[in-house]
Design an enzyme around this catalytic site. Structure first.
Site, PDB file in Angstrom:
ATOM      1  N   GLU A  84      46.152  39.840  42.473  1.00 55.25           N
ATOM      2  CA  GLU A  84      45.587  40.502  41.298  1.00 55.25           C
ATOM      3  C   GLU A  84      44.120  40.854  41.557  1.00 55.25           C
ATOM      4  O   GLU A  84      43.323  40.001  41.935  1.00 55.25           O
ATOM      5  CB  GLU A  84      45.692  39.599  40.074  1.00 55.25           C
ATOM      6  CG  GLU A  84      47.116  39.193  39.710  1.00 55.25           C
ATOM      7  CD  GLU A  84      47.953  40.350  39.179  1.00 55.25           C
ATOM      8  OE1 GLU A  84      47.389  41.413  38.865  1.00 55.25           O
ATOM      9  OE2 GLU A  84      49.186  40.181  39.068  1.00 55.25           O
ATOM     10  N   CYS A 148      47.789  33.444  32.687  1.00 53.09           N
ATOM     11  CA  CYS A 148      47.357  33.836  34.027  1.00 53.09           C
ATOM     12  C   CYS A 148      46.123  34.727  33.950  1.00 53.09           C
ATOM     13  O   CYS A 148      45.089  34.449  34.564  1.00 53.09           O
ATOM     14  CB  CYS A 148      48.487  34.567  34.758  1.00 53.09           C
ATOM     15  SG  CYS A 148      49.872  33.506  35.211  1.00 53.09           S
ATOM     16  N   HIS A 167      49.976  35.948  42.028  1.00 61.09           N
ATOM     17  CA  HIS A 167      51.256  35.731  41.357  1.00 61.09           C
ATOM     18  C   HIS A 167      52.345  35.529  42.404  1.00 61.09           C
ATOM     19  O   HIS A 167      52.431  36.289  43.378  1.00 61.09           O
ATOM     20  CB  HIS A 167      51.620  36.933  40.477  1.00 61.09           C
ATOM     21  CG  HIS A 167      51.209  36.783  39.057  1.00 61.09           C
ATOM     22  ND1 HIS A 167      50.391  37.678  38.397  1.00 61.09           N
ATOM     23  CD2 HIS A 167      51.502  35.818  38.138  1.00 61.09           C
ATOM     24  CE1 HIS A 167      50.209  37.286  37.148  1.00 61.09           C
ATOM     25  NE2 HIS A 167      50.871  36.154  36.971  1.00 61.09           N
TER      26      HIS A 167
END
Length: 221
Positions: A84, A148, A167
């Site tokens: 991410e 998250c 992730h």
């Protein structure tokens, strides 16, 4: 070794349909593998609770003072290990494990809408995918507006962007815990290399600026 790099890696507790959270299983596998003698690795499990994250992360950054923090979460729709690039401040409407969500639906009242990691995830992704790891990586700019994303944004804010979020897919879809542990190790070591390179380039740039400044002063004398 006095010059060890301190790295903190976190995974999440079970929630929803994830009776076993692949993120924490992967982090425990990483702990078993280690990151080498040059890295002081700390791992911890994060509750899937907004208030717990608010309380936990400031002390984590302040007390441990790590060079890098990497948060790992599970995504039910992921089929790759996903890096991410950024965390988001607003849009937190889903209830946590305590049936709570922030009234403001945001992380930091006066924070920017989005914070990007100092790490270029495309670079990290390419380097690891070019190796013989056997686990596919991809890059995302949407960590999902749940714990998250909330954890990532908060940590990016507190740690001046020296943070990453990864992730992982659920276990066996398609990767085993051993696969995920190996992937985390490869990715985090690559991230440390990129951080070191960034730091070296910054020092060289500052040195060049100082030299240029001195040269200008000499010209004026």
């Amino acid at each position: 070794m006095a010059n060890k790099k301190k790295v903190v890696v976190t995974g999440f507790e079970p929630f929803g349909d994830h009776a076993v959270n692949a993120s924490w299983v992967a982090v425990q596998e990483l702990q078993r593998l280690g990151l080498g003698e040059d890295v002081d690795l700390h791992v911890c499990e994060v509750p899937v609770e907004y208030k717990a994250v608010e309380n936990m992360l400031p002390s984590l950054w302040k007390e441990l003072q790590p060079q890098l923090v990497v948060h790992v979460g599970v995504s039910g729709i992921a089929t790759t290990v996903t890096l991410e690039q950024c965390g988001h401040n607003r849009g937190y409407k889903r209830l946590d494990n305590c049936s709570f969500c922030p009234t403001s639906q945001c992380c930091m009242e006066n924070g920017p809408d989005c914070i990007k990691s100092v790490l270029d995830m495309d670079v990290v992704c390419k380097h690891v995918n070019d190796s013989d790891l056997g686990v596919a990586l991809s890059v995302s700019e949407d960590a999902g507006r749940y714990l998250c994303d909330y954890t990532y944004y908060t940590s990016l804010y507190l740690g001046h962007r020296r943070c990453a979020f990864i992730h992982v897919p659920p276990l066996g879809k398609p990767y085993s815990s051993q696969d995920l542990g190996r992937a985390l190790k490869a990715v985090i070591l690559e991230m440390l290399d990129v951080l070191t390179q960034n730091c070296t380039e910054e020092k060289e740039h500052k040195h060049e600026e100082q030299c240029h400044h001195k040269h200008q002063q000499q010209q004026r004398c």
